[in-house]
Design an enzyme around this catalytic site. Structure first.
Site, mmCIF file in Angstrom:
data_model
loop_
_atom_site.group_PDB
_atom_site.id
_atom_site.type_symbol
_atom_site.label_atom_id
_atom_site.label_comp_id
_atom_site.label_asym_id
_atom_site.label_seq_id
_atom_site.Cartn_x
_atom_site.Cartn_y
_atom_site.Cartn_z
ATOM 1 N N GLU A 1 32.534 36.303 33.556
ATOM 2 C CA GLU A 1 32.596 35.563 34.821
ATOM 3 C C GLU A 1 31.303 35.756 35.595
ATOM 4 O O GLU A 1 30.616 36.779 35.450
ATOM 5 C CB GLU A 1 33.790 36.030 35.656
ATOM 6 N N CYS B 1 32.733 46.576 30.863
ATOM 7 C CA CYS B 1 31.806 47.589 31.366
ATOM 8 C C CYS B 1 32.190 48.960 30.813
ATOM 9 O O CYS B 1 33.355 49.355 30.864
ATOM 10 C CB CYS B 1 31.818 47.625 32.895
ATOM 11 N N CYS C 1 37.636 49.352 39.668
ATOM 12 C CA CYS C 1 36.987 48.080 39.354
ATOM 13 C C CYS C 1 37.740 47.363 38.238
ATOM 14 O O CYS C 1 38.038 47.960 37.193
ATOM 15 C CB CYS C 1 35.538 48.350 38.927
ATOM 16 N N GLY D 1 29.588 44.611 34.111
ATOM 17 C CA GLY D 1 28.702 45.440 33.314
ATOM 18 C C GLY D 1 27.755 46.309 34.124
ATOM 19 O O GLY D 1 27.545 46.101 35.322
ATOM 20 N N SER E 1 25.164 51.995 43.340
ATOM 21 C CA SER E 1 26.584 52.062 43.707
ATOM 22 C C SER E 1 26.983 53.529 43.780
ATOM 23 O O SER E 1 27.287 54.144 42.758
ATOM 24 C CB SER E 1 27.435 51.310 42.678
ATOM 25 N N HIS F 1 29.239 55.299 46.477
ATOM 26 C CA HIS F 1 30.664 55.407 46.824
ATOM 27 C C HIS F 1 31.123 56.774 47.338
ATOM 28 O O HIS F 1 32.083 56.840 48.102
ATOM 29 C CB HIS F 1 31.563 54.969 45.665
ATOM 30 N N ASN G 1 37.889 45.895 47.693
ATOM 31 C CA ASN G 1 38.550 44.639 47.355
ATOM 32 C C ASN G 1 39.688 44.899 46.369
ATOM 33 O O ASN G 1 39.495 45.565 45.354
ATOM 34 C CB ASN G 1 37.542 43.659 46.735
ATOM 35 N N CYS H 1 33.323 41.684 45.051
ATOM 36 C CA CYS H 1 32.833 42.873 44.372
ATOM 37 C C CYS H 1 33.970 43.664 43.723
ATOM 38 O O CYS H 1 34.946 44.007 44.382
ATOM 39 C CB CYS H 1 32.091 43.751 45.380
#
Length: 347
Positions: free
Chosen positions: A85, A106, A113, A158, A213, A215, A293, A335
């Site tokens: 996508e 990934c 995720c 990925g 990233s 977090h 999300n 995301c």
């Protein structure tokens, strides 16, 4: 599009060399939908090219537009049957950015995720990466004049630095004036903390934006949220970021997804601030806060007021902070949501 094969075929046919330039400019500058639209070519040649070559290495299967119209997601079927996508985002009026995928699935396997939970199937080729941008260029050309791709972010499915060679070739093509001609400062590559990739990236693409990233800066929590942390723990990541800044003097974007009960308290903001200061002065960082999300897992986003309080606290300490608006949530295009099930939206 594999122009090398096309060029070899044209040479074998005895066609003049300028035909390659005509075709390249038609697809990468005018974003024509197919060979039939390249009227500068003789009609018989157009027909033969259309029969022998496909402009795209991937086949669009579904295109979903968000209710607000500021995000469009496409799913693509690859030649081997795998699906990826990609998302087109409107970050400002008539300014469109493509979020590309670099792998099928990934291998980092971040549990929050949707892509990570599916694991890694394979790497994408350079052509499969850049053809996502080519598709969106064609899409915008059909929508009307004045709309164009102005930027690219490697933040889709990925981990880009686990497919570094293909990503490198894609970056060169995206910024090549003979192809897409997108300025390198309008391209961003996001990594979950691949320290070795960051060092190579600093040497080879000092003008392309780097996003990390992060977090959390709690080692134990990050081991769970970002399993790559076991290979490249925070101390190795910090050293790589130091080297990157020393080599480029470019700002690093810190991506920080806020999750209730894990990393969204004031103490977490202070820990983040203190950790960043051990890497380099605050002026070298912009912290992009993203409310988590929904991807169907156990994680939850904090309340909007809590996100703002987190940002306000960091700003009070002197950090540069933005709260990222999640575009395309209703089409599962925000995301962390790519490759999630139960797609919704209008076709």
């Amino acid at each position: 599009m594999e122009l090398t094969k096309l060029e070899a075929w044209l040479k074998e046919k005895g066609e003049p060399h300028f035909r390659v330039k005509q075709i390249r400019e038609a697809f990468y500058k005018k974003f024509v939908p197919g060979f039939d639209a390249i009227t500068a070519l003789p009609a018989p040649l157009r027909g033969e090219l259309a029969r022998r070559f496909r402009p795209l290495s991937l086949e669009p299967e579904q295109v979903l537009v968000s209710a607000a119209g500021d995000a469009v997601k496409a799913s693509f079927r690859l030649k081997d049957g795998e699906v990826i996508e990609s998302v087109l985002l409107s970050l400002a009026a008539e300014k469109w950015t493509v979020c590309v995928s670099t792998q099928v699935g990934c291998g980092v396997r971040c549990p929050f995720c949707a892509t990570g939970r599916k694991g890694l199937k394979r790497n994408l080729s350079p052509e499969e990466i850049t053809d996502q941008v080519l598709f969106w260029g064609q899409y915008l050309a059909k929508e009307g004049p004045g709309r164009r791709v102005g930027g690219v972010v490697f933040m889709g499915m990925g981990e880009p630095f686990m497919n570094y060679n293909a990503v490198s070739e894609a970056l060169k093509k995206l910024s090549d004036p003979d192809y897409f001609g997108i300025g390198q400062r309008h391209i961003s590559v996001s990594t979950a903390g691949h320290a070795q990739g960051i060092l190579r990236f600093a040497r080879e693409f000092p003008q392309v934006n780097l996003a990390v990233s992060l977090h959390t800066v709690d080692e134990e929590v990050r081991d769970k949220l970002v399993p790559m942390n076991k290979l490249y723990p925070l101390r190795k990541l910090a050293r790589a970021m130091e080297e990157y800044l020393r080599a480029t003097r470019r700002q690093i974007f810190i991506e920080y997804a806020l999750m209730e009960g894990l990393n969204a308290e004031e103490k977490n903001a202070r820990q983040l601030y203190e950790w960043i200061k051990t890497v380099a002065p605050l002026k070298y960082f912009t912290i992009n806060l993203i409310a988590y999300n929904e991807t169907g897992g156990k994680y939850r986003a904090p309340a909007r007021e809590k996100v703002k309080a987190f940002a306000d606290f960091l700003e009070m300490l002197g950090a540069s902070v933005t709260i990222r608006k999640s575009l395309g949530n209703d089409i599962r295009g925000a995301c962390g949501q790519l490759a999630s099930a139960n797609l919704k939206g209008k076709k």
